[in-house]
Design an enzyme around this catalytic site. Structure first.
Site, PDB file in Angstrom:
ATOM      1  N   LYS A   1       0.831  -1.202   0.000  1.00 59.24           N
ATOM      2  CA  LYS A   1       0.000   0.000   0.000  1.00 59.24           C
ATOM      3  C   LYS A   1       0.867   1.254   0.000  1.00 59.24           C
ATOM      4  O   LYS A   1       1.959   1.244   0.548  1.00 59.24           O
ATOM      5  CB  LYS A   1      -0.874   0.019   1.269  1.00 59.24           C
ATOM      6  CG  LYS A   1      -1.998  -1.003   1.306  1.00 59.24           C
ATOM      7  CD  LYS A   1      -2.722  -0.956   2.634  1.00 59.24           C
ATOM      8  CE  LYS A   1      -3.812  -2.005   2.735  1.00 59.24           C
ATOM      9  NZ  LYS A   1      -4.970  -1.756   1.861  1.00 59.24           N
TER      10      LYS A   1
ATOM     11  N   ARG B   1     -10.400 -11.620   1.773  1.00 55.96           N
ATOM     12  CA  ARG B   1     -11.279 -12.641   1.199  1.00 55.96           C
ATOM     13  C   ARG B   1     -10.605 -14.004   1.151  1.00 55.96           C
ATOM     14  O   ARG B   1     -11.266 -15.038   1.209  1.00 55.96           O
ATOM     15  CB  ARG B   1     -11.761 -12.172  -0.185  1.00 55.96           C
ATOM     16  CG  ARG B   1     -10.675 -11.994  -1.204  1.00 55.96           C
ATOM     17  CD  ARG B   1     -11.122 -11.129  -2.383  1.00 55.96           C
ATOM     18  NE  ARG B   1     -11.150  -9.714  -2.043  1.00 55.96           N
ATOM     19  CZ  ARG B   1     -11.568  -8.755  -2.863  1.00 55.96           C
ATOM     20  NH1 ARG B   1     -12.007  -9.055  -4.067  1.00 55.96           N
ATOM     21  NH2 ARG B   1     -11.557  -7.506  -2.471  1.00 55.96           N
TER      22      ARG B   1
HETATM   23  N1  BES Z   1      -7.930  -4.045   4.634  1.00 54.52           N
HETATM   24  C1  BES Z   1      -8.237  -3.550   3.337  1.00 54.52           C
HETATM   25  C2  BES Z   1      -9.576  -2.814   3.294  1.00 54.52           C
HETATM   26  C3  BES Z   1      -9.663  -1.528   4.079  1.00 54.52           C
HETATM   27  C4  BES Z   1      -9.421  -0.326   3.474  1.00 54.52           C
HETATM   28  C5  BES Z   1     -10.036  -1.530   5.407  1.00 54.52           C
HETATM   29  C6  BES Z   1      -9.528   0.855   4.178  1.00 54.52           C
HETATM   30  C7  BES Z   1     -10.136  -0.367   6.130  1.00 54.52           C
HETATM   31  C8  BES Z   1      -9.886   0.828   5.515  1.00 54.52           C
HETATM   32  C9  BES Z   1      -8.307  -4.697   2.326  1.00 54.52           C
HETATM   33  O1  BES Z   1      -7.543  -5.803   2.610  1.00 54.52           O
HETATM   34  C10 BES Z   1      -7.865  -4.157   1.019  1.00 54.52           C
HETATM   35  O2  BES Z   1      -6.746  -3.743   0.923  1.00 54.52           O
HETATM   36  N2  BES Z   1      -8.759  -4.191   0.029  1.00 54.52           N
HETATM   37  C11 BES Z   1      -8.488  -3.692  -1.271  1.00 54.52           C
HETATM   38  C12 BES Z   1      -9.031  -4.681  -2.277  1.00 54.52           C
HETATM   39  C13 BES Z   1      -8.562  -4.470  -3.689  1.00 54.52           C
HETATM   40  C14 BES Z   1      -7.066  -4.717  -3.794  1.00 54.52           C
HETATM   41  C15 BES Z   1      -9.305  -5.425  -4.597  1.00 54.52           C
HETATM   42  C16 BES Z   1      -9.162  -2.329  -1.417  1.00 54.52           C
HETATM   43  O3  BES Z   1     -10.217  -2.126  -0.796  1.00 54.52           O
HETATM   44  O4  BES Z   1      -8.620  -1.480  -2.100  1.00 54.52           O
HETATM   45 ZN    ZN Z   2      -5.519  -5.600   1.855  1.00 57.79          ZN
END
Ligand code: BES
Ligand code: ZN
Ligand code: ZN
Length: 489
Positions: free
Chosen positions: A269, A343
């Site tokens: 990230k 997931r």
């Molecule tokens: N843990 C994150 C989701 C999240 C984002 C939680 C902001 C709390 C605050 C999750 O694992 C994630 O990174 N999801 C991605 C999915 C994408 C790569 C398909 C997202 O939401 O961008």
């Molecule tokens: Zn993630």
């Protein structure tokens, strides 16, 4: 301790008496309270409008050391959440004043055309939830929580609602437990350590505890979960908590996402995205705390909590984008993006739980997608289910507890977006639009015919700003919601 009291305020000495006041109507039948309210209104600076506050000291007609008046605004606008917030504010103000106890007057239910039980429940909740400070990591503890919180009601109301204070206290203690885990830094709750923290609490209420370690997971074929854990030198765990009361007629599995830190993995990230990712285990925290509260409440339902605990890190041993893994269920997944890890751990936990426990209902709770926060904001969770009655139950609990939920669609044709050229399914959808939905659809491929709901709590699990009854940090979202759902199943 939470208590209901009907002692005589003229004679009983309390450190503080708090009286919520309406701007356009007297809301007390009790003569002492209504005359105190009138007296407060004589002061120019107090009108009973929202956010209005007045403190009077050493009043002759009453024994309390100080009386605090809190404005509620107009009578017809008052709902249970405003009462919850007002009770929360009363407690927070007393903590700030370094007091040890408070008595909060409960307005007349008739005057507000509200149900008295709902009012008391909401005010107990707001007060109890507000009585919490997260200072585990501060060397100097500047404040302490109140020792006693009393709600002032009539003797008849007190005796009819005796059961409520211990019940609400048990549930709110669960919320606070979850908050503390969520607010804790990731270096102190890596999977093995987090499992131990949960175990310590679960033992106190005699839950059955089972912990699968990395070897067990390898033997068991939890390929998706292990793929997420592969980059971290802290090994994964699958923790199972079981509450099995005799003569239970229904069973519920709760699955909680337990990513103790989500760096994104090799799809790391950006700086802004990493902020707050210690809270990516909020689903697991809420599920564990719900089981602990349910056991204390002696719920009649068999509840199994399944917690996949992993850390998502980049390293030489980490899973790569494009890798293909075999899930517990046997399906293969192409890992299009290592940041869509929630997931992956959820599907292995869900498949295992359904195979082993064959529950009547399965609910998973997860900080699953940023897209859900975009869709519903930071205070509302997304509900995904094919089952209308389960949706109705969760939505009703959401309204009652004000842990707000909104049902989202699960359109069959969007499943196309999860197609993989090389494996059975891809964890990365073909578009970023509708990301909360495609994530839920991915999960739905692993639930079979089980009555299932997914709750995306990415928004409400954590708050950067303090609210009326929650300090900045973990909110404990999901504990009160799920405890209420238990009564509706
Ligand atoms: N843990 C994150 C989701 C999240 C984002 C939680 C902001 C709390 C605050 C999750 O694992 C994630 O990174 N999801 C991605 C999915 C994408 C790569 C398909 C997202 O939401 O961008
Ligand atoms: Zn993630
Ligand atoms: Zn995540």
């Amino acid at each position: 301790m939470l208590k209901l009291t009907s002692s005589d305020i003229k004679k009983t000495v309390f450190e503080a008496l708090v009286i919520p006041v309406c701007e356009d109507k007297n809301i007390y039948e009790d003569l002492a309270l209504s005359s105190l309210t009138k007296k407060a209104m004589l002061h120019k600076e107090f009108r009973g409008v929202k956010e209005n506050e007045l403190i009077l000291y050493n009043l002759t007609e009453i024994a309390a050391e100080r009386v605090m008046f809190l404005g509620l605004g107009k009578a017809d606008k008052i709902d249970h959440e405003l009462l919850r917030s007002t009770a929360g504010k009363a407690v927070r103000t007393c903590i700030d004043k370094d007091l040890a106890e408070v008595v909060i007057a409960v307005p007349s239910a008739d005057a507000l055309h509200m149900d008295v039980t709902t009012m008391i429940e909401a005010m107990l909740e707001g007060a109890c939830l507000s009585n919490h400070i997260f200072d585990m990591y501060k060397q100097e503890k500047k404040q302490s929580v109140l020792q006693n919180i009393h709600l002032l009601v009539t003797p008849d109301t007190a005796s009819r609602h005796k059961y409520l204070p211990p019940k609400i206290e048990t549930i709110c203690r669960g919320s606070i437990l979850a908050r503390n885990w969520v607010s804790m830094p990731a270096n102190d709750k890596r999977p093995e350590a987090f499992a131990r923290l949960i175990e310590n609490e679960a033992r106190k209420v005699k839950l059955k505890i089972e912990i699968l370690d990395e070897k067990d997971l390898q033997k068991g074929g939890f390929g998706a979960l292990l793929a997420v854990a592969a980059g971290s030198d802290s090994k994964p765990r699958l923790m199972v908590l079981e509450y099995d009361p005799r003569s239970a007629k229904k069973s519920l599995v709760l699955v909680g996402k337990g990513v103790t830190f989500d760096s994104g993995g090799i799809n790391i990230k950006p700086t802004e995205g990493l902020d707050g990712m210690k809270t990516d285990m909020s689903g697991a925290a809420a599920v564990a705390a719900t089981l602990i509260s349910a056991a204390r409440l002696k719920s009649g339902i068999k509840i199994i909590g399944v917690l996949p605990l992993v850390e998502n890190m980049p390293s030489g041993s980490a899973t790569r984008p494009g890798d293909i893994v075999k899930t517990y269920a046997g399906k293969t997944v192409e890992i299009g993006n290592t940041d869509a890890e929630g997931r992956l751990i959820l599907i292995d936990a869900i498949s295992y739980a359904i195979e082993k426990y064959k529950p009547d209902t399965l609910i998973d709770l997860a900080t699953l997608t940023g897209a859900c926060v975009v869709a519903l904001g930071e205070k509302i969770a997304g509900i995904f289910t094919f089952d209308d009655s389960l949706a109705a139950e969760i939505l009703a609990s959401g309204q009652k507890t004000f842990e707000r939920c909104w049902r989202m669609p699960l359109p069959e044709d969007y499943k196309e977006l999860l197609k993989s050229d090389f494996a059975d399914i891809n964890n990365m959808p073909g578009t970023r639009y509708g990301g909360a939905i495609t994530a839920a659809l991915f999960l739905s491929e692993f639930v079979g015919n089980t009555r299932w709901a997914h709750i995306d709590i990415a928004g409400p699990a954590y708050s950067k700003k303090a609210g009326a009854y929650c300090t900045a940090g973990g909110t404990g979202f999901g504990v009160r919601l799920l405890c209420d759902v238990l009564d509706r199943l």
